[in-house]
Design an enzyme around this catalytic site. Structure first.
Site, PDB file in Angstrom:
ATOM      1  N   ASP A 446      48.983  46.924  41.594  1.00 26.77           N
ATOM      2  CA  ASP A 446      48.005  46.811  40.516  1.00 26.77           C
ATOM      3  C   ASP A 446      47.778  48.001  39.578  1.00 26.77           C
ATOM      4  O   ASP A 446      48.524  49.152  39.878  1.00 26.77           O
ATOM      5  CB  ASP A 446      46.486  46.882  41.702  1.00 26.77           C
ATOM      6  CG  ASP A 446      45.543  46.331  40.700  1.00 26.77           C
ATOM      7  OD1 ASP A 446      45.256  46.086  39.630  1.00 26.77           O
ATOM      8  OD2 ASP A 446      44.358  46.057  41.820  1.00 26.77           O
ATOM      9  N   ASP A 511      40.917  38.189  37.646  1.00 24.53           N
ATOM     10  CA  ASP A 511      39.835  38.545  38.872  1.00 24.53           C
ATOM     11  C   ASP A 511      38.807  37.384  38.730  1.00 24.53           C
ATOM     12  O   ASP A 511      38.039  37.469  39.908  1.00 24.53           O
ATOM     13  CB  ASP A 511      39.253  39.904  38.626  1.00 24.53           C
ATOM     14  CG  ASP A 511      40.160  40.961  39.054  1.00 24.53           C
ATOM     15  OD1 ASP A 511      41.098  40.482  39.749  1.00 24.53           O
ATOM     16  OD2 ASP A 511      39.915  42.166  39.040  1.00 24.53           O
TER      17      ASP A 511
HETATM   18  C1  DGJ Z   1      41.900  44.637  40.712  1.00 25.31           C
HETATM   19  C2  DGJ Z   1      42.495  43.372  41.111  1.00 25.31           C
HETATM   20  O1  DGJ Z   1      42.486  42.543  40.096  1.00 25.31           O
HETATM   21  C3  DGJ Z   1      41.801  42.746  42.440  1.00 25.31           C
HETATM   22  O2  DGJ Z   1      42.341  41.407  43.002  1.00 25.31           O
HETATM   23  C4  DGJ Z   1      41.997  43.512  43.625  1.00 25.31           C
HETATM   24  O3  DGJ Z   1      43.198  44.000  43.980  1.00 25.31           O
HETATM   25  C5  DGJ Z   1      41.093  45.031  43.063  1.00 25.31           C
HETATM   26  N1  DGJ Z   1      41.619  45.858  41.836  1.00 25.31           N
HETATM   27  C6  DGJ Z   1      41.358  45.972  44.263  1.00 25.31           C
HETATM   28  O4  DGJ Z   1      40.643  47.207  43.985  1.00 25.31           O
END
Ligand code: DGJ
Length: 708
Positions: A446, A511
Site C-alpha cells: 500500500d 477503496d
Molecule cells: C488503504 C487501502 O486502499 C485499504 O484497502 C486498506 O489497506 C487501508 N489502506 C489500510 O490502511
C-alpha cells in the site's frame, strides 16, 4: 539509409520518414498497408506546401520536435547548460531498422547531447512501445527540464477520452472536443495518482466501444507526469507524455544519461474494445510482465473493512472459519498487525509483529488459515512512517522533506526517502524478514499519501529517484521471494500503471466497494488493464465509503467481473446470505478461467444507464455477459442486446447463470427466455440480439453462451 521504413504488425503499419540528416518522423500509423512501394513518388505525394507567413522551410513534427528547427508547439526536449545550449538541432547519426524495431541515434554537437529513440512494435497485438534517452556528452552540467515522448496521430482525430478521478472514484472518463490548442494534464503527486492518471484515448468524434478510429496511450510511470495533446496551427496533432520534473531534479553530469519512461500506444480502426484487447493481450504475452502468468487467481478475504485495526485472535479465527466455509481461498491480514498500530496515527515503519495482539507471533493465525486450506497474505506500507513510531523517533532525518519548512502530512505519515541507503536497507530487511519468517503467499503493498516537499537529505528534489528506488525494492523482493504475489495498492487505485505491473500481480482498484460506483470505476479500469488483475471485492451494505445500500446480488455479480474478493465482515452474514454467497463463489470458480483469460468487451447500449460487459474465449466457443442496469432504465421497454464478438455460423446455448429467485422483481415478472435455455446462432446474436427484460435499478443479469 532508406527514406521510408515500415514497422509492421499483424494488422497495422507505421511508416517512419527520414531526410537522412534530422530526427525522423512518423508519417503514417494506421491500418496495414499491404501493397507499398516506398520511393520518390511517395516523397512527392506527401510533400507539404510552404504557406505565406510561415518559415521558409517546412517544419515537420519529428519524433522529438525541436524549437531550434522552428517547431512552435511544445518542444520534445527542454533543458539548459550554463544558460546556453537551451535549444537543439540534432543530426541523425544512425538508424537501425527491422520490421518490428527502430533505433535512432542523433547528436547535437553544439549542445553536446546524444539522443536515442527506440520504437518497438509488437507483431501480434500492434502495441507500440517508445522511449527516449538523452546523454550529456559535454563537460558542463545539463539541467533537464522536460523530455517528452512524442507521437503524431491522424489529423482526423478530434475527440479525446480522458481519464480522471479521485479517491473512491478512480478511472472515471470524460469526452472532450479536440479542435485546437493543447489539452494538458499534470500529475505532481509522486504516485500514478487517482486524478491525473497517464492514460488517454484520441479518435474520430463519436468513436465507441465497437466503432471508430482511435489511438490509446498509456505512460508507464508511477510518479509525476505531464500529458500534452496538441492541435497545432499547421493542422498536425500530437500526443506527448513526459515525466514531470521539478526544478533541479535531473541535472546530467558528463556522460550521464536520463531515460524517459516507456509510452505504450495502440491503434484501432474498430473502436475501444479492439484497443483494450491489444493492451490486455500484450500484457499477458509479454515476458516483461511475467507475473501475469500465474495459477488460478484465488478468491480473497481481506480483513480491512471487517475489523480495521481491531485485531483479536478470536475474531480473526472466526473469520477464517467462515471465510473457508464460503469457499474463499486466500486470507489477507490487512493493516493493524505490527507494533503500535492501533489506529492510523501510529506505528507505520515499525514492521515487527505486535506482541500485544499476537503474543506468539503470526504463526497461530497462519497455521489456522492453512489448516482451513487457505493461503495467507499480509499488508505492508513500506514507504511510509508515522511520526509516532520508533523508526521516526530514531531517524527523523530519513524522510523526504525540505528543511526549514513545515510539511503538511497525509494520514499522519511522512514518506521515507528511499534514496537514503540506510533507510532503503532497513525497509528491505524488515519486509524480507517477515516474508522469511512466515509462510506468506501474498503481499498487499500500500501507499497512502501523496508526496509533498519531496526533498532528499541534500535538499534536492527526489521524486524520480523515489519511484526508481520503489521499483528496486519490489524487484529485489520479487527476486528473493519469486513465489509471492504482490498487489499494488495506493489508497485504492492510486498506483495503477504498466511499469508497476512488471513487479506486481494485481491492482487494488478502489477503496470503494459500493457496486454502483464500482461500475464506473471498473469500466474505466478495463480500457487499459485486464480483468484478472482488477481487485474487485464484495463489500457490506451500506457501503463503508458511500453509505449506499445495495442488494447482495448486485454486489457479488459486480465483483465477479474482476478478481473476486471479500471485504465484508463474513461473521455478520445471515444463513441465507451465506448460502447464496457460497453458490456465487462456486459459480465464479467455474467461470474464472474464462473471465480471466478471455477477451473482454464492453457493449454499446442505447440506454446510458445500462452497462454491458462480457468476456469471450479466444476460440469464441464460450462467453459470459453481464447486463447491468445502474439506475432506472431510460425507456419503458429496454433494448435488444447484440453481441458482435461470437462466431456467426455457430449455434450457442444461451442461458442465465443466476438463480431466478435472486433476480429483481421486474425481471421475474416480464421475461420468458430468462428461465429457459435458448439456442441462437452467433449471427442472430450479433444482428438481431436478445430482448432484455424490464430491469430494476441496480440489477444484473449474468448470461452464458456456449457453442452447442
Ligand atoms: C488503504 C487501502 O486502499 C485499504 O484497502 C486498506 O489497506 C487501508 N489502506 C489500510 O490502511
Amino acid at each position: 539509409m532508406n527514406e521510408f521504413n515500415a514497422l509492421e504488425s499483424k494488422n497495422l503499419t507505421i511508416i517512419i520518414h527520414t531526410n537522412g540528416t534530422e530526427i525522423p518522423s512518423i508519417i503514417y500509423w494506421g491500418k496495414k498497408i499491404n501493397n507499398s512501394i516506398f520511393d520518390s513518388n511517395l516523397s512527392l505525394a506527401i510533400k507539404r506546401p510552404i504557406p505565406q507567413a510561415f518559415l521558409d522551410e517546412d517544419v515537420k513534427v519529428s519524433l522529438l520536435p525541436e524549437e531550434g528547427r522552428g517547431f512552435y508547439g511544445n518542444p520534445g526536449l527542454k533543458g539548459v547548460s550554463c544558460r546556453k545550449s537551451w535549444t537543439t538541432q540534432f543530426q541523425l547519426q544512425d538508424m537501425k531498422f527491422d520490421s518490428q524495431n527502430c533505433n535512432i541515434k542523433c547528436i547535437d554537437k553544439t549542445a553536446s547531447l546524444e539522443l536515442l529513440i527506440n520504437l518497438q512494435l509488437d507483431y501480434e497485438t500492434g502495441v507500440l512501445q517508445i522511449s527516449n534517452s538523452i546523454k550529456n556528452i559535454g563537460s558542463n552540467e545539463y539541467d533537464l527540464h522536460d523530455f517528452a515522448v512524442t507521437l503524431p496521430v491522424d489529423r482526423s482525430s478530434n475527440e479525446l477520452l480522458s481519464f480522471k478521478g479521485r479517491w473512491i472514484h478512480e478511472f472515471t472518463t470524460e469526452r472532450i472536443n479536440w479542435n485546437f490548442g493543447s489539452y494538458v494534464r499534470e500529475n505532481r503527486k509522486g504516485r500514478t495518482s487517482h486524478d491525473n492518471i497517464p492514460y488517454l484515448v484520441v479518435g474520430n468524434k463519436g468513436f465507441s466501444e465497437s466503432k471508430g478510429e482511435l489511438y490509446g496511450f498509456h505512460f508507464a510511470w508511477s510518479g509525476n507526469n505531464r500529458l500534452n495533446a496538441s492541435v497545432l496551427s499547421d493542422g498536425s496533432k500530437i500526443v506527448q507524455f513526459s515525466e514531470l520534473l521539478l526544478p533541479g531534479e535531473i541535472v546530467l553530469g558528463k556522460n550521464e544519461t536520463y531515460h524517459t519512461p516507456k509510452l505504450y500506444a495502440a491503434y484501432s480502426s474498430e473502436g475501444l474494445n479492439v484497443m483494450s484487447n491489444s493492451f490486455h493481450t500484450f500484457l499477458r504475452n509479454s515476458d516483461e510482465f511475467i507475473k501475469f502468468k500465474r495459477k488460478d487467481r484465488l478468491v480473497h478475504f481481506n480483513t480491512w473493512e471487517a475489523v480495521y485495526f481491531d485485531h483479536t485472535a478470536k475474531t480473526l479465527n472466526d473469520l477464517v472459519d467462515k471465510a473457508s466455509d464460503l469457499g474463499i481461498e486466500r486470507f489477507i491480514l490487512d493493516d493493524g498487525w505490527f507494533n503500535g498500530r492501533n489506529g492510523e496515527k501510529a506505528g507505520l515503519g515499525d514492521w515487527y509483529v505486535d506482541k500485544n495482539k499476537y503474543p506468539q507471533g503470526l504463526n497461530p493465525l497462519i497455521n489456522y488459515v492453512q489448516t482451513k486450506g487457505m493461503e495467507f497474505g499480509i499488508w505492508f506500507e513500506p514507504e511510509m512512517v508515522n511520526s509516532d513510531s520508533d523508526l521516526f523517533r530514531n531517524h527523523p532525518d530519513w524522510v523526504l522533506q525540505v528543511s526549514g519548512y513545515k510539511q503538511p502530512l497525509g494520514r499522519y505519515q511522512y514518506v521515507i526517502d528511499l534514496s537514503n541507503n540506510e533507510a532503503f536497507n532497513y525497509i528491505f530487511e524488515r519486509v524480507d524478514c517477515i516474508l522469511e519468517e512466515y509462510e506468506i503467499g501474498y503481499v498487499k503493498w500500500d501507499m497512502n499519501r501523496d508526496l509533498c516537499q519531496p526533498g532528499n537529505n541534500c535538499g534536492i528534489v527526489s521524486v524520480h529517484s523515489q519511484v526508481k528506488y520503489f521499483y528496486r525494492l519490489l524487484k529485489l523482493l520479487n527476486k528473493k521471494h519469486p513465489d509471492i504475489e504482490f498487489e499494488s495498492c495506493a489508497s485504492g487505485g492510486g498506483r495503477a500503471d504498466f511499469e508497476v505491473l512488471k513487479y506486481t500481480n494485481r491492482i487494488w482498484t478502489s477503496d470503494c466497494n459500493d457496486p454502483l460506483e464500482r461500475h464506473l470505476i471498473q469500466k474505466g479500469f478495463s480500457y487499459f488493464l485486464p480483468q484478472e488483475i482488477m481487485g474487485a471485492h464484495f463489500g457490506p451494505s451500506p457501503a463503508h465509503t458511500t453509505m449506499r445500500e445495495s442488494s447482495l446480488q448486485f454486489r457479488i455479480l459486480t465483483s465477479m467481473i474482476g478478481h473476486l474478493g471479500f471485504e465484508q465482515n463474513v461473521l455478520t452474514l445471515s444463513d441465507n446470505e451465506r448460502k447464496q454467497l457460497k453458490e456465487y463463489i462456486k459459480l465464479y470458480k467455474k467461470y474464472r478461467n474464462l473471465i480471466h483469460n478471455g477477451d473482454f468487451f464492453r457493449l454499446d447500449t442505447d440506454d446510458t444507464n445500462l452497462n454491458a460487459y462480457g468476456v469471450v474465449s479466444k476460440d469464441k466457443n464460450e462467453a459470459v455477459l453481464w447486463i447491468c442496469q445502474l439506475v432506472l432504465p431510460e425507456f419503458q421497454i429496454p433494448e435488444k442486446v447484440r453481441i458482435p464478438y461470437l462466431n456467426n455460423n455457430v449455434e450457442y446455448i444461451v442461458n442465465v447463470l443466476d438463480k431466478p429467485e435472486n433476480m429483481s422483481f421486474n425481471m421475474k415478472k416480464t421475461t420468458d427466455w430468462l428461465a429457459k435455455n435458448i439456442e441462437l446462432t452467433g449471427e442472430i446474436l450479433e444482428k438481431i440480439g436478445i430482448q432484455l427484460p424490464v430491469m430494476d435499478p441496480e440489477s444484473i443479469i449474468l448470461i452464458h453462451f456456449v457453442a452447442n
